[in-house]
Design an enzyme around this catalytic site. Sequence first.
Site, PDB file in Angstrom:
ATOM      1  N   TYR A 178      65.598 -28.852  33.962  1.00  0.00           N
ATOM      2  CA  TYR A 178      65.234 -29.313  35.305  1.00  0.00           C
ATOM      3  C   TYR A 178      63.740 -29.028  35.510  1.00  0.00           C
ATOM      4  O   TYR A 178      63.195 -28.136  34.865  1.00  0.00           O
ATOM      5  CB  TYR A 178      66.104 -28.557  36.337  1.00  0.00           C
ATOM      6  CG  TYR A 178      65.981 -29.081  37.737  1.00  0.00           C
ATOM      7  CD1 TYR A 178      66.549 -30.304  38.085  1.00  0.00           C
ATOM      8  CD2 TYR A 178      65.278 -28.366  38.713  1.00  0.00           C
ATOM      9  CE1 TYR A 178      66.417 -30.800  39.367  1.00  0.00           C
ATOM     10  CE2 TYR A 178      65.143 -28.863  40.002  1.00  0.00           C
ATOM     11  CZ  TYR A 178      65.715 -30.085  40.321  1.00  0.00           C
ATOM     12  OH  TYR A 178      65.578 -30.587  41.595  1.00  0.00           O
ATOM     13  N   ASN A 180      61.881 -27.338  37.355  1.00  0.00           N
ATOM     14  CA  ASN A 180      61.354 -25.977  37.604  1.00  0.00           C
ATOM     15  C   ASN A 180      61.496 -25.058  36.393  1.00  0.00           C
ATOM     16  O   ASN A 180      61.004 -23.939  36.404  1.00  0.00           O
ATOM     17  CB  ASN A 180      62.024 -25.350  38.838  1.00  0.00           C
ATOM     18  CG  ASN A 180      63.480 -24.995  38.611  1.00  0.00           C
ATOM     19  OD1 ASN A 180      64.125 -25.528  37.704  1.00  0.00           O
ATOM     20  ND2 ASN A 180      64.007 -24.114  39.429  1.00  0.00           N
ATOM     21  N   LYS A 181      62.131 -25.528  35.339  1.00  0.00           N
ATOM     22  CA  LYS A 181      62.319 -24.684  34.153  1.00  0.00           C
ATOM     23  C   LYS A 181      61.017 -24.638  33.326  1.00  0.00           C
ATOM     24  O   LYS A 181      60.084 -25.413  33.575  1.00  0.00           O
ATOM     25  CB  LYS A 181      63.479 -25.232  33.307  1.00  0.00           C
ATOM     26  CG  LYS A 181      64.827 -25.198  34.062  1.00  0.00           C
ATOM     27  CD  LYS A 181      65.469 -23.866  33.948  1.00  0.00           C
ATOM     28  CE  LYS A 181      66.694 -23.492  34.710  1.00  0.00           C
ATOM     29  NZ  LYS A 181      67.563 -24.246  35.481  1.00  0.00           N
ATOM     30  N   GLN A 182      60.978 -23.757  32.322  1.00  0.00           N
ATOM     31  CA  GLN A 182      59.754 -23.578  31.532  1.00  0.00           C
ATOM     32  C   GLN A 182      59.280 -24.894  30.931  1.00  0.00           C
ATOM     33  O   GLN A 182      58.096 -25.198  30.915  1.00  0.00           O
ATOM     34  CB  GLN A 182      59.976 -22.558  30.404  1.00  0.00           C
ATOM     35  CG  GLN A 182      60.130 -21.125  30.895  1.00  0.00           C
ATOM     36  CD  GLN A 182      61.571 -20.763  31.177  1.00  0.00           C
ATOM     37  OE1 GLN A 182      62.368 -21.602  31.605  1.00  0.00           O
ATOM     38  NE2 GLN A 182      61.920 -19.509  30.970  1.00  0.00           N
ATOM     39  N   ILE A 183      60.223 -25.676  30.355  1.00  0.00           N
ATOM     40  CA  ILE A 183      59.880 -27.044  29.939  1.00  0.00           C
ATOM     41  C   ILE A 183      60.907 -27.989  30.555  1.00  0.00           C
ATOM     42  O   ILE A 183      62.043 -27.589  30.819  1.00  0.00           O
ATOM     43  CB  ILE A 183      59.825 -27.228  28.397  1.00  0.00           C
ATOM     44  CG1 ILE A 183      61.175 -26.990  27.750  1.00  0.00           C
ATOM     45  CG2 ILE A 183      58.741 -26.360  27.784  1.00  0.00           C
ATOM     46  CD1 ILE A 183      61.220 -27.383  26.272  1.00  0.00           C
TER      47      ILE A 183
END
Length: 370
Positions: A178, A180-183
């Site tokens: 998603y 907001n995740k790191q990638i």
Amino acid sequence: MFIPLSSPDITEKEIEAILEVLESPNLALGPKMEQFERQMAALAGRRFGIAVNSGTSGLHLLVRALEIGEGDEVITTPFSFIASANCMLFERARPVFVDIDPDTLNMDPALIEAAVTPRTKGILPVHAFGQPAAMAPLMEIAERRGLKVIEDACEAIGAHYRGRPAGSFGDGSVFAFYPNKQITTGEGGVVLTDDERIAFLCRSMRNQGRGEGGGWLDHERLGFNYRLDELSCALGLAQLQRLPEILARRAAVAEKYNRLLAEIPGVTIPYISPEVKMSWFVYVIRLAQGIDRDRVMELMQERGVQCRPYFTPIHLQPFYQKQFGFNEGDFPVTEAVGRAVLALPFSTVLQEEQIVSVVDCLRESIEEAR
Ligand SMILES: *Cc1c(COP(=O)(O)O)cnc(C)c1O
């Protein structure tokens, strides 16, 4: 001033990768997906990767592939994003919560054994905020008791526990993408496993229950449409190439926060266990008991600094309280942490000046809220 809680980090490389797919004949189930799956599996040292359209879909597929169903119990943490418990409910299995360690905020391994009953089928640890859970004692209990392990590594891509990558533990693991995740892949996730049968089942159920050799209209089992399209996979591949740089940048942002926040009374910075290498997903502080967290949050938002009470305990979500009769007091550590936490703006693209502004704003808001 407006500083968002999170921002994706998209460069020219990502845009080019997506355009390349648009000019190709394959928009789904194509070469980008296969490449993305191979690279994701390699990252965690796994044999198989199955790309899916969300982390939640990945968890659901693993629950089904491990034959966790009606009446089965799975031991998990109440301090998480709701999907890590909901995935059991999709199959009428029951999440059995145990309280967390007050430092790492992950499931307290000392409480797992006492939660095992004849109906327990598995354990589902979550690596909260990118810090791996205590996997050694957890895996030891699982092996001794014959329990399956689903590793929710959705927040921990690139993290390590005792030198071993997050996502390499358990019968299967899941990363999520998603924005907001790191990638990110927009929406998306991946299931990882070393077990050929689990991989086959997840691949089939992701694609409407189709078998390997059969035709497009042959459906061997109940399945879903949990496929991840080629555009998303190409985006994921471009992001994955930049993962080392992204994780280093996030660690630098966290380090800067740690330094600036150390001087503010009443603020506790994240605790990181010496057993882990962190993959920074979010940056979450805790406020001392006398400080009104909700008021501080309100004041910060008014000044244009977005922040959030990560996490509100799952067992206190209205739906869980109503369905299972959970109450305040059931998991005291989780609840105390849930009342004190505050996630600050955090991303790969957060600038030095913005970090300074957030910290100034926090200091003023705490003073005003007293
Ligand atoms: C992000 C996340 C998921 C998956 O979320 P999706 O939005 O479905 O990709 C699952 N578990 C945890 C702990 C997460 O943070």
